[in-house]
Design a protein around this motif. Structure first.
Motif, PDB file in Angstrom:
ATOM      1  N   ALA A 126      -7.714  23.444 111.722  1.00 40.36           N
ATOM      2  CA  ALA A 126      -9.126  23.263 111.356  1.00 40.36           C
ATOM      3  C   ALA A 126      -9.880  22.336 112.081  1.00 40.36           C
ATOM      4  CB  ALA A 126      -9.086  22.703 109.827  1.00 40.36           C
ATOM      5  N   GLU A 127      -9.680  21.434 112.649  1.00 44.90           N
ATOM      6  CA  GLU A 127     -10.350  20.532 113.503  1.00 44.90           C
ATOM      7  C   GLU A 127     -10.714  21.215 114.793  1.00 44.90           C
ATOM      8  OE1 GLU A 127      -7.753  17.356 114.626  1.00 44.90           O
ATOM      9  OE2 GLU A 127      -7.303  16.570 112.560  1.00 44.90           O
ATOM     10  N   ARG A 128      -9.959  22.152 115.303  1.00 49.10           N
ATOM     11  CA  ARG A 128     -10.331  22.859 116.629  1.00 49.10           C
ATOM     12  C   ARG A 128     -10.657  24.113 116.438  1.00 49.10           C
ATOM     13  NH1 ARG A 128      -7.554  19.279 120.533  1.00 49.10           N
ATOM     14  NH2 ARG A 128      -7.156  17.462 119.424  1.00 49.10           N
ATOM     15  N   ARG A 129     -11.209  24.608 115.157  1.00 49.66           N
ATOM     16  CA  ARG A 129     -11.412  25.914 115.009  1.00 49.66           C
ATOM     17  C   ARG A 129     -12.501  26.553 115.919  1.00 49.66           C
ATOM     18  NH1 ARG A 129     -13.331  26.073 109.111  1.00 49.66           N
ATOM     19  NH2 ARG A 129     -12.484  23.874 108.691  1.00 49.66           N
ATOM     20  N   ALA A 130     -13.451  25.868 116.553  1.00 53.86           N
ATOM     21  CA  ALA A 130     -14.310  26.392 117.245  1.00 53.86           C
ATOM     22  C   ALA A 130     -13.809  26.234 118.886  1.00 53.86           C
ATOM     23  CB  ALA A 130     -15.617  25.602 117.203  1.00 53.86           C
ATOM     24  N   GLN A 131     -12.732  25.825 119.093  1.00 51.18           N
ATOM     25  CA  GLN A 131     -12.169  25.475 120.607  1.00 51.18           C
ATOM     26  C   GLN A 131     -11.708  26.605 121.265  1.00 51.18           C
ATOM     27  OE1 GLN A 131     -10.228  21.701 120.855  1.00 51.18           O
ATOM     28  NE2 GLN A 131      -8.871  22.553 122.621  1.00 51.18           N
ATOM     29  N   PHE A 132     -11.633  27.127 122.443  1.00 46.74           N
ATOM     30  CA  PHE A 132     -11.151  28.208 122.875  1.00 46.74           C
ATOM     31  C   PHE A 132      -9.556  28.023 122.906  1.00 46.74           C
ATOM     32  CE2 PHE A 132     -15.057  28.813 125.491  1.00 46.74           C
ATOM     33  CZ  PHE A 132     -15.698  29.766 124.591  1.00 46.74           C
ATOM     34  N   ALA A 133      -8.788  29.270 122.388  1.00 48.50           N
ATOM     35  CA  ALA A 133      -7.595  28.815 122.092  1.00 48.50           C
ATOM     36  C   ALA A 133      -6.841  28.663 123.721  1.00 48.50           C
ATOM     37  CB  ALA A 133      -6.893  30.123 121.591  1.00 48.50           C
ATOM     38  N   GLY A 134      -7.023  28.867 124.568  1.00 47.38           N
ATOM     39  CA  GLY A 134      -6.625  28.686 125.929  1.00 47.38           C
ATOM     40  C   GLY A 134      -6.476  27.288 126.282  1.00 47.38           C
ATOM     41  N   THR A 135      -7.493  26.410 125.669  1.00 46.27           N
ATOM     42  CA  THR A 135      -7.563  25.060 126.087  1.00 46.27           C
ATOM     43  C   THR A 135      -6.657  24.227 125.100  1.00 46.27           C
ATOM     44  OG1 THR A 135      -9.439  24.781 124.805  1.00 46.27           O
ATOM     45  CG2 THR A 135      -9.777  25.405 126.905  1.00 46.27           C
ATOM     46  N   LEU A 136      -5.772  24.954 124.267  1.00 46.01           N
ATOM     47  CA  LEU A 136      -5.012  24.058 123.285  1.00 46.01           C
ATOM     48  C   LEU A 136      -3.752  23.582 124.094  1.00 46.01           C
ATOM     49  CD1 LEU A 136      -5.535  26.543 120.026  1.00 46.01           C
ATOM     50  CD2 LEU A 136      -6.550  24.367 120.498  1.00 46.01           C
ATOM     51  N   SER A 137      -3.043  22.801 123.052  1.00 47.52           N
ATOM     52  CA  SER A 137      -1.803  22.309 123.709  1.00 47.52           C
ATOM     53  C   SER A 137      -0.831  23.415 123.358  1.00 47.52           C
ATOM     54  CB  SER A 137      -1.323  21.039 123.302  1.00 47.52           C
ATOM     55  OG  SER A 137      -0.874  21.370 121.776  1.00 47.52           O
ATOM     56  N   GLY A 138       0.358  23.399 123.980  1.00 48.64           N
ATOM     57  CA  GLY A 138       1.277  24.584 123.704  1.00 48.64           C
ATOM     58  C   GLY A 138       1.635  24.634 122.267  1.00 48.64           C
ATOM     59  N   GLY A 139       1.860  23.321 121.605  1.00 52.14           N
ATOM     60  CA  GLY A 139       2.176  23.479 120.006  1.00 52.14           C
ATOM     61  C   GLY A 139       1.155  23.988 119.297  1.00 52.14           C
ATOM     62  N   GLU A 140      -0.298  23.456 119.610  1.00 51.44           N
ATOM     63  CA  GLU A 140      -1.454  24.146 118.995  1.00 51.44           C
ATOM     64  C   GLU A 140      -1.366  25.736 119.011  1.00 51.44           C
ATOM     65  OE1 GLU A 140      -3.829  20.095 119.500  1.00 51.44           O
ATOM     66  OE2 GLU A 140      -4.294  21.660 120.975  1.00 51.44           O
ATOM     67  N   GLN A 141      -0.990  26.282 120.178  1.00 51.68           N
ATOM     68  CA  GLN A 141      -1.127  27.566 120.551  1.00 51.68           C
ATOM     69  C   GLN A 141      -0.017  28.119 119.599  1.00 51.68           C
ATOM     70  OE1 GLN A 141      -1.297  28.867 124.697  1.00 51.68           O
ATOM     71  NE2 GLN A 141      -3.068  27.562 125.247  1.00 51.68           N
TER      72      GLN A 141
END
Ligand code: ATP
Length: 236
Positions: A126-141
């Motif tokens: 929810a906090e990162r909803r507008a972030q590109f998924a490619g820049t997320l950590s492995g766990g967030e992905q």
């Protein structure tokens, strides 16, 4: 009656027999773990249930109807969604866009409830909803991959190695969310190399060895079994 019933499933890659007559059943509301070493056929099994691979023989029944020959999109519509090995999020799309893609088979008006559920389950997304998924950590992905599968509102969720490559503390968080998902009535079939985590979560487990089920039992009995401990739990 089982929700998922697989009988004598055989899958080949050319001459290679990856599944050599696999039979298993998953009841409504159960969490079932499939354990197996590298190359045992776990991913092949998941991809075949999802309709991404065509079996050479055997049957897959879901909710009483045969789905063996249905395409992947029809299988999602019937109520089976998969979170694939390696997460496979769309890196150049945002978290929200990734999640919305998971609901593509459903009417627009219906996906809002699922989106709220997923963002409640994974507040980090929810906090990162507008972030590109490619820049997320492995766990967030991994959360995006599971969330995307949930957006299809599945009755059966297939999870291929949700702990792969993640730090232990993240793995624990992911497994806690899986328990929460199960509590909402979603049936879970889980493939894992992290046998201990999988068996602690699951009601029952199957052991797959080079394309064959060699053992099936309640998860707590598998956890206590000296053979399983030696082969899959680090011999403790
Ligand atoms: P891992 O834990 O390493 O992902 P797995 O239990 O998921 O292993 P599968 O990926 O299902 O195992 O592979 C089962 C067998 O099928 C292996 O012997 C593998 O080499 C073979 N195999 C998998 N994919 C292919 C392919 N595309 N072409 C040829 N052989 C394949």
């Amino acid at each position: 009656m089982s929700l998922l019933e697989i009988a004598d499933l055989r899958v080949n890659y050319g001459e290679i027999e990856a599944l050599k007559g696999v039979s298993l059943a998953v009841a409504q509301g159960e969490i079932v773990a499939i354990l197996g070493a590298n190359g045992a056929g776990k991913t092949t099994l998941m991809r075949t249930i999802s309709g991404l691979l065509a079996p050479r023989g055997g049957t897959i029944r879901f909710d009483g109807a045969e789905i063996t020959k249905l395409g992947a999109d029809r299988i999602v519509q019937r109520g089976i969604a998969q979170s694939p090995e390696g997460r496979r999020v769309f890196g150049t799309l945002t978290v929200l866009e990734n999640l919305r893609l998971g609901g593509f088979t459903r009417p627009r008006g219906e996906i809002m409830g699922s989106l709220d559920f997923v963002l409640g389950l994974f507040p980090r997304l929810a906090e990162r909803r507008a972030q590109f998924a490619g820049t997320l950590s492995g766990g967030e992905q991994q959360m995006v991959a599971i969330g995307r599968a949930l957006m299809a509102k599945p009755r059966l969720l297939l999870l291929d190695e949700p702990s792969l490559g993640l730090a232990p503390i993240i793995v624990q968080a992911i497994f806690r969310s899986l328990r929460e998902i199960a509590r909402t009535g979603v049936t879970i079939l889980l493939v894992e190399q992290n046998a201990r985590m999988a068996l602690k979560l699951a009601d029952r487990g199957y052991v797959l060895e080079v394309g064959r089920i060699v053992l099936a039992d309640e998860a707590k009995r598998l956890l206590a079994s000296p053979d399983i401990q030696a082969a899959y739990l680090g011999g403790e």
